[in-house]
Enzyme design. Structure first.
Site, PDB file in Angstrom:
ATOM      1  N   ASP A 232       0.522  -1.344   0.141  1.00  0.00           N
ATOM      2  CA  ASP A 232      -0.184  -0.196   0.186  1.00  0.00           C
ATOM      3  C   ASP A 232       0.734   1.043   0.045  1.00  0.00           C
ATOM      4  O   ASP A 232       2.027   0.979   0.303  1.00  0.00           O
ATOM      5  CB  ASP A 232      -0.684   0.192   1.360  1.00  0.00           C
ATOM      6  CG  ASP A 232      -1.960   1.151   1.176  1.00  0.00           C
ATOM      7  OD1 ASP A 232      -2.124   1.434  -0.229  1.00  0.00           O
ATOM      8  OD2 ASP A 232      -2.707   1.538   1.600  1.00  0.00           O
TER       9      ASP A 232
ATOM     10  N   ASN B 212     -10.569  -2.837  -5.381  1.00  0.00           N
ATOM     11  CA  ASN B 212     -10.519  -1.463  -5.728  1.00  0.00           C
ATOM     12  C   ASN B 212     -10.880  -1.466  -7.475  1.00  0.00           C
ATOM     13  O   ASN B 212     -10.814  -0.315  -8.428  1.00  0.00           O
ATOM     14  CB  ASN B 212      -9.121  -1.937  -6.104  1.00  0.00           C
ATOM     15  CG  ASN B 212      -8.185  -1.705  -5.155  1.00  0.00           C
ATOM     16  OD1 ASN B 212      -6.941  -3.573  -4.570  1.00  0.00           O
ATOM     17  ND2 ASN B 212      -8.205  -1.074  -4.137  1.00  0.00           N
TER      18      ASN B 212
HETATM   19  C1  IPE Z   1      -5.538  -2.777   0.000  1.00  0.00           C
HETATM   20  O1  IPE Z   1      -5.071  -0.954   0.192  1.00  0.00           O
HETATM   21  C2  IPE Z   1      -5.556  -3.315  -1.706  1.00  0.00           C
HETATM   22  C3  IPE Z   1      -4.404  -3.661  -1.722  1.00  0.00           C
HETATM   23  C4  IPE Z   1      -2.636  -3.723  -1.418  1.00  0.00           C
HETATM   24  C5  IPE Z   1      -4.097  -3.615  -3.332  1.00  0.00           C
HETATM   25  P1  IPE Z   1      -6.115  -0.018  -0.628  1.00  0.00           P
HETATM   26  O2  IPE Z   1      -5.358   0.726  -0.951  1.00  0.00           O
HETATM   27  O3  IPE Z   1      -7.186  -0.148  -1.548  1.00  0.00           O
HETATM   28  O4  IPE Z   1      -6.877  -0.592   0.964  1.00  0.00           O
HETATM   29  P2  IPE Z   1      -7.208   0.240   1.539  1.00  0.00           P
HETATM   30  O5  IPE Z   1      -9.276   1.259   1.005  1.00  0.00           O
HETATM   31  O6  IPE Z   1      -6.881   1.393   2.157  1.00  0.00           O
HETATM   32  O7  IPE Z   1      -8.386   0.098   2.791  1.00  0.00           O
HETATM   33  C1  IPE Z   2      -1.577   0.811  -3.264  1.00  0.00           C
HETATM   34  O1  IPE Z   2      -1.329   1.594  -3.189  1.00  0.00           O
HETATM   35  C2  IPE Z   2      -2.063  -0.510  -4.484  1.00  0.00           C
HETATM   36  C3  IPE Z   2      -3.265  -1.102  -4.776  1.00  0.00           C
HETATM   37  C4  IPE Z   2      -4.378  -1.047  -4.163  1.00  0.00           C
HETATM   38  C5  IPE Z   2      -3.354  -1.053  -6.135  1.00  0.00           C
HETATM   39  P1  IPE Z   2      -2.901   3.032  -3.025  1.00  0.00           P
HETATM   40  O2  IPE Z   2      -2.640   3.094  -4.512  1.00  0.00           O
HETATM   41  O3  IPE Z   2      -3.213   2.204  -2.540  1.00  0.00           O
HETATM   42  O4  IPE Z   2      -1.391   3.701  -2.411  1.00  0.00           O
HETATM   43  P2  IPE Z   2      -2.692   4.847  -2.057  1.00  0.00           P
HETATM   44  O5  IPE Z   2      -2.805   4.102  -0.673  1.00  0.00           O
HETATM   45  O6  IPE Z   2      -3.443   5.425  -2.517  1.00  0.00           O
HETATM   46  O7  IPE Z   2      -0.930   5.415  -1.596  1.00  0.00           O
HETATM   47 MG    MG Z   3      -3.949   2.373  -0.435  1.00  0.00          MG
END
Ligand code: IPE
Ligand code: IPE
Ligand code: MG
Length: 254
Positions: A35, A83
């Site tokens: 993340d 997502n």
């Molecule tokens: C969790 O990250 C899912 C992945 C790393 C693929 P998100 O960014 O989607 O999670 P939330 O929304 O912060 O809970």
């Molecule tokens: C994790 O990074 C990757 C996926 C969930 C696909 P994020 O895209 O969630 O990055 P943040 O949480 O917005 O920084």
């Molecule tokens: Mg995230």
């Protein structure tokens, strides 16, 4: 130290951390919630996709390092069922990056004796993504080294629902179904046959599970680091393992 050779320059921070790792008490399975890509990009005034692209470098390094450490299983959370709520343009870019990563890395993954396995509702992904994944599974399925699960269109609740539905189909008409046991359920998960994660890592400091491996993490040790995923390198993995080895795992006992 033979197996750990080549993982750190003598005298480096990494070498110092490796020295602290007890090879006899290695986790068998590490699961990672990758993340913070978007925030990494935002801090640099870059578009979110740049963060995802930079995160691919972390994936490459962590996969390679985990295999060299002798892990049995590495599970990476790459795309959740939630997502899809993101803007279509971001979803499209994520899918394109995924295809690019798999196409580019699969040879190296194969040469490292790694078995590649996507987990999640893969059949709902676009056909071009499914084809790339199938090819990667096929070309690595006879490998005997680390199992690399990549969670895609994955949800922990969806996995449990899928497991119950598979059990229901196998047992035939409603009413003839045997009482469900923990063993039966475990055997119908996407991860059937793999040990549960010993260590769950989440980057970017968020203290939540976000629908990841709900059943399997019952007794996983959790390591949350403020490091954003694109900055997560082998030293951070070593730090997580050192942290893990300092825990006392009691499983409810004394
Ligand atoms: C969790 O990250 C899912 C992945 C790393 C693929 P998100 O960014 O989607 O999670 P939330 O929304 O912060 O809970
Ligand atoms: C994790 O990074 C990757 C996926 C969930 C696909 P994020 O895209 O969630 O990055 P943040 O949480 O917005 O920084
Ligand atoms: Mg995230």
């Amino acid at each position: 130290m033979a197996e750990f050779e080549g993982l750190a320059e003598p005298g480096s921070v990494e070498a110092e951390l490796l020295r602290k790792i007890d090879r006899a008490r290695m986790p068998r399975h590490i699961a990672v919630i990758m993340d913070g890509n978007g925030r990494w990009a935002g801090l640099r005034n870059l578009p979110r996709v740049s963060g995802h692209r930079a995160g691919m470098e972390s994936v490459r390094e962590i996969v390679e390092t985990s295999a060299k450490l002798g892990l049995e299983v590495l599970t990476l959370y790459a795309f959740s069922v939630e997502n899809w709520k993101r803007p279509r343009s971001e979803v499209r870019m994520l899918m394109n990056l995924l295809k690019e990563y798999v196409r580019r890395e699969i040879k190296h993954i194969g040469e490292s004796n790694i078995r590649f396995r996507p987990i999640g509702r893969i059949h709902e992904l676009e056909p071009s993504v499914q084809r790339v994944l199938e090819q990667a599974v096929r070309s690595t399925r006879d490998n005997s080294g680390m199992l690399l699960y990549v969670a895609l269109n994955y949800g922990g609740r969806a996995e449990l629902v899928d497991a119950f539905n598979r059990m229901r189909r196998r047992t035939g008409r409603a009413g003839t179904m045997r009482a469900i046991t923990e063993e039966m359920l475990t055997q119908h998960l996407y991860t059937a046959g793999a040990p549960d994660p010993d260590l769950l890592i989440r980057t970017s400091g968020e203290m939540r599970i976000s629908n990841f491996l709900l059943w399997q993490i019952a007794y996983s040790e959790i390591h949350v680091t403020p490091t954003l995923w694109p900055d997560f390198r082998r030293r951070h993995l070593f730090e997580a393992i050192v942290d893990f080895q300092q825990r006392s795992r009691r499983y409810g006992g004394l």
